[in-house]
Design an enzyme around this catalytic site. Structure first.
Site, mmCIF file in Angstrom:
data_model
loop_
_atom_site.group_PDB
_atom_site.id
_atom_site.type_symbol
_atom_site.label_atom_id
_atom_site.label_comp_id
_atom_site.label_asym_id
_atom_site.label_seq_id
_atom_site.Cartn_x
_atom_site.Cartn_y
_atom_site.Cartn_z
ATOM 1 N N GLY A 46 4.732 -0.707 0.033
ATOM 2 C CA GLY A 46 5.077 0.532 0.722
ATOM 3 C C GLY A 46 4.253 1.685 0.171
ATOM 4 O O GLY A 46 3.650 1.571 -0.914
ATOM 5 N N GLN A 51 2.594 10.521 -1.927
ATOM 6 C CA GLN A 51 1.927 9.797 -3.028
ATOM 7 C C GLN A 51 0.404 9.939 -2.949
ATOM 8 O O GLN A 51 -0.287 9.692 -3.927
ATOM 9 C CB GLN A 51 2.318 8.306 -3.020
ATOM 10 N N CYS A 92 6.787 1.173 -8.496
ATOM 11 C CA CYS A 92 6.265 2.321 -7.741
ATOM 12 C C CYS A 92 4.780 2.425 -8.038
ATOM 13 O O CYS A 92 4.379 2.378 -9.209
ATOM 14 C CB CYS A 92 6.992 3.597 -8.158
ATOM 15 N N LEU A 93 3.990 2.597 -6.986
ATOM 16 C CA LEU A 93 2.536 2.693 -7.195
ATOM 17 C C LEU A 93 2.169 3.971 -7.958
ATOM 18 O O LEU A 93 1.080 4.060 -8.509
ATOM 19 C CB LEU A 93 1.804 2.634 -5.846
ATOM 20 N N HIS A 134 13.500 3.796 -0.987
ATOM 21 C CA HIS A 134 12.572 4.252 -2.030
ATOM 22 C C HIS A 134 11.532 5.212 -1.417
ATOM 23 O O HIS A 134 11.239 6.269 -1.983
ATOM 24 C CB HIS A 134 11.909 3.008 -2.650
ATOM 25 N N GLU A 135 11.002 4.837 -0.242
ATOM 26 C CA GLU A 135 9.949 5.671 0.374
ATOM 27 C C GLU A 135 10.527 6.975 0.926
ATOM 28 O O GLU A 135 9.897 8.029 0.821
ATOM 29 C CB GLU A 135 9.228 4.890 1.489
ATOM 30 N N HIS A 138 10.712 9.447 -1.715
ATOM 31 C CA HIS A 138 9.428 10.119 -1.992
ATOM 32 C C HIS A 138 9.255 11.350 -1.090
ATOM 33 O O HIS A 138 8.728 12.379 -1.525
ATOM 34 C CB HIS A 138 8.250 9.171 -1.730
HETATM 35 O O1 K1U Z 1 6.406 3.544 -3.040
HETATM 36 C C1 K1U Z 1 5.709 2.864 -3.746
HETATM 37 O O2 K1U Z 1 5.267 3.333 -4.758
HETATM 38 C C2 K1U Z 1 5.403 1.419 -3.375
HETATM 39 C C3 K1U Z 1 6.307 0.429 -4.077
HETATM 40 C C4 K1U Z 1 7.419 0.053 -3.118
HETATM 41 C C5 K1U Z 1 8.619 -0.613 -3.702
HETATM 42 C C6 K1U Z 1 8.535 -1.789 -4.403
HETATM 43 C C7 K1U Z 1 9.659 -2.403 -4.926
HETATM 44 C C8 K1U Z 1 10.879 -1.821 -4.734
HETATM 45 C C9 K1U Z 1 10.966 -0.632 -4.070
HETATM 46 C C10 K1U Z 1 9.841 -0.029 -3.539
HETATM 47 C C11 K1U Z 1 5.474 -0.793 -4.445
HETATM 48 O O3 K1U Z 1 4.898 -1.417 -3.622
HETATM 49 S S1 K1U Z 1 5.394 -1.253 -6.114
HETATM 50 C C12 K1U Z 1 4.429 -2.748 -6.104
HETATM 51 C C13 K1U Z 1 5.195 -3.959 -5.673
HETATM 52 O O4 K1U Z 1 6.402 -3.952 -5.729
HETATM 53 C C14 K1U Z 1 4.498 -5.148 -5.152
HETATM 54 C C15 K1U Z 1 3.128 -5.237 -5.131
HETATM 55 C C16 K1U Z 1 2.495 -6.379 -4.625
HETATM 56 C C17 K1U Z 1 3.236 -7.417 -4.154
HETATM 57 C C18 K1U Z 1 4.609 -7.350 -4.184
HETATM 58 C C19 K1U Z 1 5.244 -6.220 -4.681
HETATM 59 ZN ZN ZN Z 2 7.166 4.757 -5.107
#
Ligand code: K1U
Ligand code: ZN
Length: 179
Positions: A46, A51, A92-93, A134-135, A138
Site C-alpha cells: 500500500g 508518504q 510501513c514504507l 493504515h493508509e 496516513h
Molecule cells: O503504508 C505503507 O507504508 C505501506 C505498508 C502497508 C501495510 C503493511 C502491513 C500492514 C499494514 C499496512 C507496507 O506495504 S509495509 C511492507 C509490507 O508489509 C510488505 C512488503 C512486501 C510484501 C509484503 C508485505
Molecule cells: Zn504506512
C-alpha cells in the site's frame, strides 16, 4: 526505479492532514500511476499520497500474491467499523524495517471514489481491512507508530534518526566531503 521518493518517519510532513481531491484529471492519473510504481518498487502492499509528499486524499493498494490487482481509493472514508478488533503485525514504507502489532477493527465498510470520480463502497476484512485503515490514517497525518507506547515510539524514532545520520555520513564519504 520510481520517480517518487518516500518520506521517512519522523519527517513532520507525514503529520500533515491531506485535502480532498476535487479534480479528476490527467494529473491525478499520473500521480496514482507514479504512486503504484513507488509501491511496487519498494516493495509494499500500500501507499498513501502524503508518504510521497503529496497531501491529497489518494491511496493505492495491492495485497495480491501475484502483485497484479491494483486498487485505487480517492477520498476514502470509513463508514462503519466492527466492534470486534483484530491484531496484525504492521509495517510501513515510511518506517522501514520496523514491524509492530496494532489492533484495529476487524471489518470496515469504506466509501471512496475511483480514478474517474465514480463513488463506490467496499466491505473489507483481513489484510485488506488492515491495510486500508493504515493508509487512511496516513491521510489524517497519523501513523501506525502512534498506536504504540511512548517508549516504543521513542525507540523507533531514535533508530530512524540514527539510520538517517549514518546514511548522510555514508553519502558524504562517497562524495569526498568531510563530516
Ligand atoms: O503504508 C505503507 O507504508 C505501506 C505498508 C502497508 C501495510 C503493511 C502491513 C500492514 C499494514 C499496512 C507496507 O506495504 S509495509 C511492507 C509490507 O508489509 C510488505 C512488503 C512486501 C510484501 C509484503 C508485505
Ligand atoms: Zn504506512
Amino acid at each position: 526505479m520510481s520517480s517518487l521518493s518516500i518520506l521517512r518517519y519522523p519527517d513532520p510532513r507525514l503529520n500533515q492532514v491531506s485535502r480532498p481531491v476535487a479534480v479528476f484529471d490527467e494529473r491525478l492519473k499520473t500521480l496514482v500511476n507514479d504512486m503504484a510504481a513507488a509501491m511496487y518498487d519498494a516493495p509494499g502492499i500500500g501507499l498513501a499520497a502524503p508518504q510521497v509528499d503529496v497531501h491529497e486524499q489518494s491511496i493505492v493498494l495491492d495485497i495480491s500474491e501475484a502483485r497484479n490487482s491494483l486498487q485505487v481509493f480517492i477520498n476514502p472514508e470509513i463508514i462503519t467499523a466492527s466492534a470486534e478488533k483484530a491484531p496484525y503485525d504492521e509495517g510501513c514504507l515510511s518506517v522501514p524495517g520496523i514491524y509492530e502489532t496494532v489492533e484495529r477493527p476487524a471489518r470496515v465498510k469504506v466509501r471512496a471514489q475511483d480514478i474517474n470520480g465514480r463513488h463506490f463502497e467496499i466491505n473489507a476484512e483481513g489484510l485488506l481491512a488492515v491495510c486500508i485503515q493504515h493508509e487512511i490514517d496516513h491521510l489524517k497525518g497519523f501513523m501506525f507508530v502512534d498506536y504504540l507506547s511512548p517508549l516504543k515510539r521513542s525507540r523507533i524514532k531514535n533508530r530512524m534518526l540514527k539510520e538517517e545520520r549514518e546514511q548522510k555520513r555514508g553519502k558524504n564519504k562517497t562524495s569526498g566531503k568531510k563530516r
